[in-house]
Design an enzyme around this catalytic site. Structure first.
Site, PDB file in Angstrom:
ATOM      1  N   TYR A 281       0.862  -1.184   0.000  1.00  0.00           N
ATOM      2  CA  TYR A 281       0.000   0.000   0.000  1.00  0.00           C
ATOM      3  C   TYR A 281       0.901   1.237   0.000  1.00  0.00           C
ATOM      4  CZ  TYR A 281      -4.426   2.407   0.601  1.00  0.00           C
ATOM      5  OH  TYR A 281      -5.525   3.202   0.414  1.00  0.00           O
TER       6      TYR A 281
ATOM      7  N   LYS B 163     -20.624 -20.282  -9.192  1.00  0.00           N
ATOM      8  CA  LYS B 163     -19.904 -20.183 -10.467  1.00  0.00           C
ATOM      9  C   LYS B 163     -18.453 -19.769 -10.217  1.00  0.00           C
ATOM     10  CE  LYS B 163     -20.625 -20.237 -15.028  1.00  0.00           C
ATOM     11  NZ  LYS B 163     -21.619 -20.969 -15.798  1.00  0.00           N
TER      12      LYS B 163
END
Length: 759
Positions: A47, A102
């Site tokens: 970060y 899925k």
């Protein structure tokens, strides 16, 4: 909203499904970091301030997102919930369990990461605008459970407006699998695609996509008829939307029964019970019937069998042969598309996937696939025209076809430079043993090593020998009675003359083997007739004699006998290799790490000297397998604490290696957790291991067995072996009832010869 939104009477399956989805953590997906987050430096790189560097790189070149983010392996699974399975329009949020499912399938079958995104817009323009806004954050978009005909326009617009693959699986997934099945059904019935007469019943998204793909592959427009809820789709019929009107033909037929009469192929994507027995009876000879309505097909195989026995049939159900299951398509199509950073999934890529699936169905099927479906064997034919979803070869087989089609049609941003290397990388994604096996395979191909398959009358052994030879891994030699072996080869559909067969009793070398063995065993209580009987009747003795006399290079056995019985027989013929210890070495692959554990089969309670020899032999094999050996002698203690007589034996083994001046790292005695800890130097700065141990020497066989079984059962490790080491000639002993794949792999290891560098 449909009444189906109201909860129905809860079945036992419903209860189990709700508990499955709720516990121990709600849902089926989570996010895992691919980078360490253990230190302040890690945080600074991941970060602020470090993240600014990839930000600037992507601002300069948008495609750099593929290099510095997860975009290249990330798919969005997107729905608005307007056509959820067979439940209808239940809203976007209700579709979330399906979309999560899925995403899980993408990961399980193709190692693709996915986010499910439920868009609460039923208006196509708003839906398109929303997806267009976030679409480029992903490597691809999988559209799901969007009702027809809106789904056609949504997919078309997003494909045109986004520079990434957009794929509506409800349409194209079924089309690709059905096309693969039709290719093989035509092959089995002697038809050509351009001649086959096709009737489609069901003009929804999936049905029309099936027909369009078949036409792209050669099926002629004038050989097709479409039937929807209002009857045959004919030229001039009022009320047809553009997608359906494109399939209208000039025909006098108005009903399904009229359209099906004399047809070669009847495709169903409609509703249960639509195909009558009379319709089936009216089809052409050797008809092809794909009844793909779910969960109940248009007609069942049992009902078809009551009418005629010449039908090749497929359904959408797993409890019947030839299941048209979309999971055979979308994971591997996206895998190939992502790996070349494709801009779209075009018709050529879909055709490539269909042809790849059809070709795979014609290959010999691994035993573990048959076992997963509780059948003795799967073989290309009328009841096996489509691969099964749990075939482990799919990931390395299908994506290269898709990727190559993307490159050839100019939609790939990054072509595949080395297709063989790409196939190997695919195999490693889900198979942790692949890297080791690929090293073995690459080394032995073209060497023409002769490997004896001692139990040459067994069906599994014959199949393994055939696969070994046909893959170019070497020359297979069956030890068997010729008539029995050839009859079994015919039963398997193999050329009975393709493999060399040696009959032990009738071999020209029989007398020489008996003379050699008698000279070797005459002072161990054996008469001449005893050794003659051994050579005639014990195929392990005969096979070992072939190795000893230079008539073969390696041997695999053990499928029908216990390993200790086989080992005793082989050691009557073969001596230990000078400088090596006869032992078993087992490879355990877990969490990206390969651990070699020994001795796992031969010496029950090794002495200090024997432990040192086991370490030297295992280190040699590790090098041969491409590993730099870091050897740890395991115990319950670390460097004398706590002290004990058993640890003294291990300490003596380390001293033996000190005196021998070996050229590999070793240390001990150590506990298992310390040996595998990369930071163990903090406690023991004198340790000679520069990296975590990868060769673990156990104090006794029972310790090795416990460790291996724990790693496999609790740690999810993949286990290869035990591999036999230390004999003067390479012999590998399979477990009782080993699968064809196991036998082929061990034959490869025998040809590879783990001691090649010592001889």
């Amino acid at each position: 909203m449909s009444d189906t939104s109201k909860p129905s009477k809860e079945t036992q399956l419903d209860k189990e499904a709700l508990l499955f989805h709720q516990y121990p953590t709600p849902g089926k997906v989570a996010v895992a970091s691919t980078k360490p987050m253990a230190t302040q430096r890690d945080l600074a790189l991941a970060y602020s301030p470090g993240v600014a560097a990839p930000v600037r790189a992507i601002a300069h070149d948008r495609d750099a997102a593929y290099d510095y983010t997860s975009k290249g392996n990330m798919v969005a699974v997107v729905s608005n919930g307007t056509a959820i399975l067979g439940l209808g329009n239940l809203g976007a949020m209700a579709s979330k369990p399906v979309m999560e499912g899925k995403a899980v399938l993408f990961k399980r079958f193709a190692d693709i990461d996915s986010f499910d995104i439920e868009v609460d817009y039923t208006d196509p323009e708003k839906f398109i605008e929303c997806v267009r806004g976030f679409g480029e954050s992903f490597g691809g978009i999988n559209l799901e459970d969007i009702k027809s005909p809106e789904c056609f326009e949504i997919e078309r617009r997003l494909r045109d407006e986004l520079g990434i693959p957009v794929f509506h699986d409800d349409q194209h997934g079924t089309a690709i699998i059905a096309a693969a099945g039709l290719i093989n059904a035509c092959d089995l019935t002697g038809r050509k695609l351009e001649d086959v007469k096709v009737v489609l019943c069901g003009a929804g998204a999936a049905g029309l996509s099936v027909l369009e793909l078949l036409k792209s592959m050669g099926v002629r427009q004038d050989n097709t008829l479409v039937v929807d809820i209002d009857g045959v789709v004919y030229e001039g019929r009022p009320g047809l939307h553009d997608r359906l009107a494109a399939h209208a033909v000039d025909t006098p037929h108005r009903t399904l029964a009229e359209a099906a009469a004399g047809a070669d192929c009847l495709l169903g994507l409609s509703a249960a019970g639509v195909f009558t027995k009379e319709i089936i009876a009216s089809l052409a000879p050797d008809p092809i019937v794909f009844a793909m309505a779910n969960p109940t097909p248009e007609i069942t195989p049992e009902e078809v069998a009551e009418v005629r026995d010449d039908v090749i049939m497929a359904t959408g159900r797993s409890d019947y042969p030839n299941q048209v299951n979309n999971v055979l398509g979308f994971p591997y199509i996206f895998r190939g598309a992502l790996d070349v950073r494709a801009r779209t999934i075009n018709e050529e890529m879909k055709i490539a996937a269909a042809r790849a699936l059809a070709a795979l169905a014609r290959e010999d099927v691994p035993d573990e696939v048959a076992q997963a479906y509780r059948v003795d064997r799967l073989q290309y034919g009328r009841e096996y025209i489509i691969p099964t979803p749990f075939d482990p070869r799919l990931l390395a087989w299908v994506p290269p076809f898709v990727a190559q089609a993307a490159v050839e049609t100019g939609v790939a941003r990054r072509p595949i430079e080395d297709m063989d290397a790409y196939k190997h990388s695919l195999a490693r994604r889900l198979d942790p043993t692949a890297a080791l096996q690929q090293r073995v395979t690459a080394s032995i191909k073209g060497q023409d090593k002769r490997v004896v398959f001692a139990e040459g009358e067994e069906l599994s052994v014959i199949r393994a020998a055939s696969a070994f030879q046909s893959q170019g891994l070497g020359k297979a030699i069956l030890v068997a009675r010729e008539d029995v072996a050839r009859a079994n080869m015919k039963e398997l559909g193999l050329d009975p003359d393709a493999l060399e067969i040696v009959n032990a009793r009738l071999s020209d070398a029989n007398a020489d083997y008996a003379d050699f063995l008698y000279e070797r065993l005459q002072r161990q209580g054996y008469l001449r007739r005893d050794v003659q009987r051994l050579v005639n009747n014990d195929r392990n003795i005969f096979g070992a004699c072939m190795l000893k006399m230079g008539h073969a290079d390696g041997m695999v056995t053990g499928v029908t006998r216990h390993s200790n019985t086989v080992t005793q027989a082989v050691r009557q013929v073969l001596d230990p290799l000078e400088g090596a210890r006869v032992m078993g070495l087992t490879a355990c692959i877990t969490k990206g790490r390969t651990l070699l554990i020994g001795d796992s089969t031969v010496t029950e309670f090794p002495t200090s000297q024997e432990l040192a020899e086991i370490a030297q032999t295992a280190a040699c094999a590790a090098r041969r397998l491409g590993q730099t050996p870091h050897v740890a002698f395991l115990s319950y203690s670390n460097f004398g604490n706590p002290p004990g007589k058993r640890t003294e034996k291990i300490q003596d083994a380390v001293r033996f290696l000190d005196e021998a001046g070996v050229d590999f790292e070793y240390e001990g005695e150590m506990s298992a957790d310390m040996a595998l800890d990369p930071d163990h130097h903090r406690l023991y700065p004198f340790s000679r291991l520069t990296e975590p141990a990868n060769v673990l020497i156990m104090p006794a066989i029972h310790s090795a067995s416990i460790a291996i079984r724990l790693l496999k059962a609790a740690g999810g490790a993949t286990v290869i072996g035990p591999m036999m080491l230390g004999l003067e000639k390479p012999v590998q002993i399979a477990r009782l009832g080993a699968s064809v794949n196991d036998i082929v792999n061990l034959a490869g290891i025998a040809a590879f010869d783990l001691h090649a560098e010592m001889t």
